[in-house]
Structure formats: C-alpha cells, structure tokens
Write a protein that holds these residues in place. Structure first.
Motif, short mmCIF file in Angstrom:
data_model
loop_
_atom_site.label_atom_id
_atom_site.label_comp_id
_atom_site.label_asym_id
_atom_site.label_seq_id
_atom_site.Cartn_x
_atom_site.Cartn_y
_atom_site.Cartn_z
N GLY A 107 25.73 33.84 18.46
CA GLY A 107 26.99 34.45 18.05
C GLY A 107 27.33 35.75 18.74
N TYR A 108 26.35 36.42 19.33
CA TYR A 108 26.59 37.69 20.02
C TYR A 108 26.40 37.46 21.51
CZ TYR A 108 26.35 42.74 20.91
OH TYR A 108 26.60 44.01 21.35
N PRO A 109 27.46 37.55 22.31
CA PRO A 109 27.37 37.15 23.72
C PRO A 109 26.68 38.15 24.64
CG PRO A 109 29.58 37.92 23.23
CD PRO A 109 28.82 37.94 21.93
N ASN A 110 26.48 39.38 24.20
CA ASN A 110 25.90 40.40 25.07
C ASN A 110 24.41 40.56 24.85
OD1 ASN A 110 28.51 40.98 26.12
ND2 ASN A 110 28.93 42.20 24.30
N ASN A 111 23.81 41.44 25.62
CA ASN A 111 22.38 41.73 25.45
C ASN A 111 22.16 42.47 24.13
OD1 ASN A 111 21.65 40.56 27.90
ND2 ASN A 111 22.02 42.46 29.02
N ASP A 112 20.94 42.42 23.64
CA ASP A 112 20.51 43.13 22.44
C ASP A 112 21.36 42.79 21.21
OD1 ASP A 112 18.52 44.45 23.97
OD2 ASP A 112 20.03 45.91 24.63
N PRO A 113 21.41 41.49 20.84
CA PRO A 113 22.21 41.11 19.67
C PRO A 113 21.58 41.61 18.38
CG PRO A 113 20.86 39.27 20.39
CD PRO A 113 20.70 40.36 21.43
N PRO A 114 22.42 41.82 17.35
CA PRO A 114 21.84 42.15 16.04
C PRO A 114 21.10 40.92 15.52
CG PRO A 114 24.22 41.84 15.90
CD PRO A 114 23.87 41.78 17.34
N PRO A 115 20.14 41.09 14.64
CA PRO A 115 19.31 39.96 14.18
C PRO A 115 20.12 38.79 13.62
CG PRO A 115 18.43 42.04 13.36
CD PRO A 115 19.73 42.35 14.04
N GLU A 116 21.23 39.07 12.94
CA GLU A 116 21.99 37.98 12.33
C GLU A 116 22.83 37.19 13.34
OE1 GLU A 116 24.64 41.65 12.07
OE2 GLU A 116 22.50 41.25 11.89
N LEU A 117 22.88 37.65 14.60
CA LEU A 117 23.64 36.95 15.64
C LEU A 117 22.80 36.61 16.87
CD1 LEU A 117 26.97 39.01 15.50
CD2 LEU A 117 26.49 36.80 14.44
#
Length: 181
Positions: free
Chosen positions: A143-153
């Motif tokens: 769900g998070y397209p960039n580096n270092d996503p939050p845990p839920e994504l």
C-alpha cells in the motif's frame, strides 16, 4: 597523468552508479495463492464464481452493485460490512477454462493495504469431476509505494491482508456451496 585521471573518474562513476541503484529500490510485486477443495462439481462452483455481479460469497462483503454482467470490462462496487467500498473490473473471463481475472480499480489502502492489484479465480475438476479445486491467486504491490513504508502498509501487511481475505473467502465459498448440495 591522463591515465590516473581516467581511472579516478571511472572509479568515481562506478561508485556513484552503485549508490544510485542502492537508493532507488522500491517495492517488489507480491504474490499470494490459496486453494481449497469443494465437494461439488466444477460447473456448480464456476456458476457462483463467474457471477461477477455477486460477491456475496466473500465474508466481508455486505452488498455488490455492478454493471456489464460478467464480460471483460464489467464493473462492480463491493460495499464491505464496515461501510468501505472496493471498485473492481473484469479483465478477462474464460468460461471454457473456468478462469476469471479481475483488477481492483480503487480501494483505500486503510481497507486493503495494496496497490496495482490483480487476481485470478480458477476452478479445476477434482476426483473425476465430482469435486472442485478452487485457486484464488493475486499479484499486487504494498500500500505504500515509496521506501520505508509504515508497518500497516508494508509488504508483510499486504501479504497478510490478502492471504486472510483469500482463506476466509474460500472457506465461506466452500461452506455455502456444500450447504446447497
């Protein structure tokens, strides 16, 4: 002197190229596949799965609304029991192979932490056609397209969410179809 400058420039270029690729890493495509055997003929199972306008066999779905029937380009909006919606479209359907491929066009990543999601539902005869094997497989990015996503994504959250959805959906499909036998 020229050779030393050239060697130094080559080394610096090589080092910069390495640094550039190391920091350019983004998400990788994730894949999930779940299977279940259902005590019903494949045609009966396919009748349920190929009806794109009815997602009622998926436990989190409260309501399905759609257009276009079951043909490529058909659309549906799944309203989930928590009120969230998921917009999907049929990409490909092959009745002779009992295969349906669809894509999610729009979903809030807080509901399903994925992007660029596509999925296949495949029904295969088992036990000489008395039973069916159903495979639900998908490919997607977190769900998070960039580096270092939050845990839920992150990748793990995406894989866990899709795996949980597939397992619950297939179990419910089995339960519904076998209860109607």
């Amino acid at each position: 002197m020229k050779i030393q400058l050239f060697a130094a420039a080559l080394a610096a270029t090589s080092m910069l190229a390495t640094l550039g690729t190391a920091s350019a890493h983004g998400p990788t495509r994730q894949k999930v596949s779940e299977k279940i055997e259902i005590n019903a003929p494949p045609e009966k199972v396919w009748t349920v799965l190929s009806n794109f306008q009815d997602g009622g066999w998926i436990p989190v779905v409260a309501k399905t609304e759609g257009t276009g029937g079951n043909a490529p380009g058909a659309k549906r909006i799944l309203t989930l029991k928590n009120g969230a919606t998921v917009e999907e479209e049929v990409a490909k359907i092959e009745p002779e192979k009992m295969t349906l491929m669809y894509r999610i066009e729009k979903v809030d990543v807080k509901v399903l932490p994925v992007t660029n999601y596509s999925s296949w539902l495949v029904v295969t005869p088992a036990d000489g056609g008395k039973k069916s094997e159903v495979e639900w497989r998908g490919a997607f990015y977190r769900g998070y397209p960039n580096n270092d996503p939050p845990p839920e994504l992150n990748d793990e959250a995406a894989v866990n969410a899709v795996t949980g959805l597939y397992k619950a959906g297939l179990e419910n499909l089995k339960k519904q179809i076998e209860a109607s036998n």
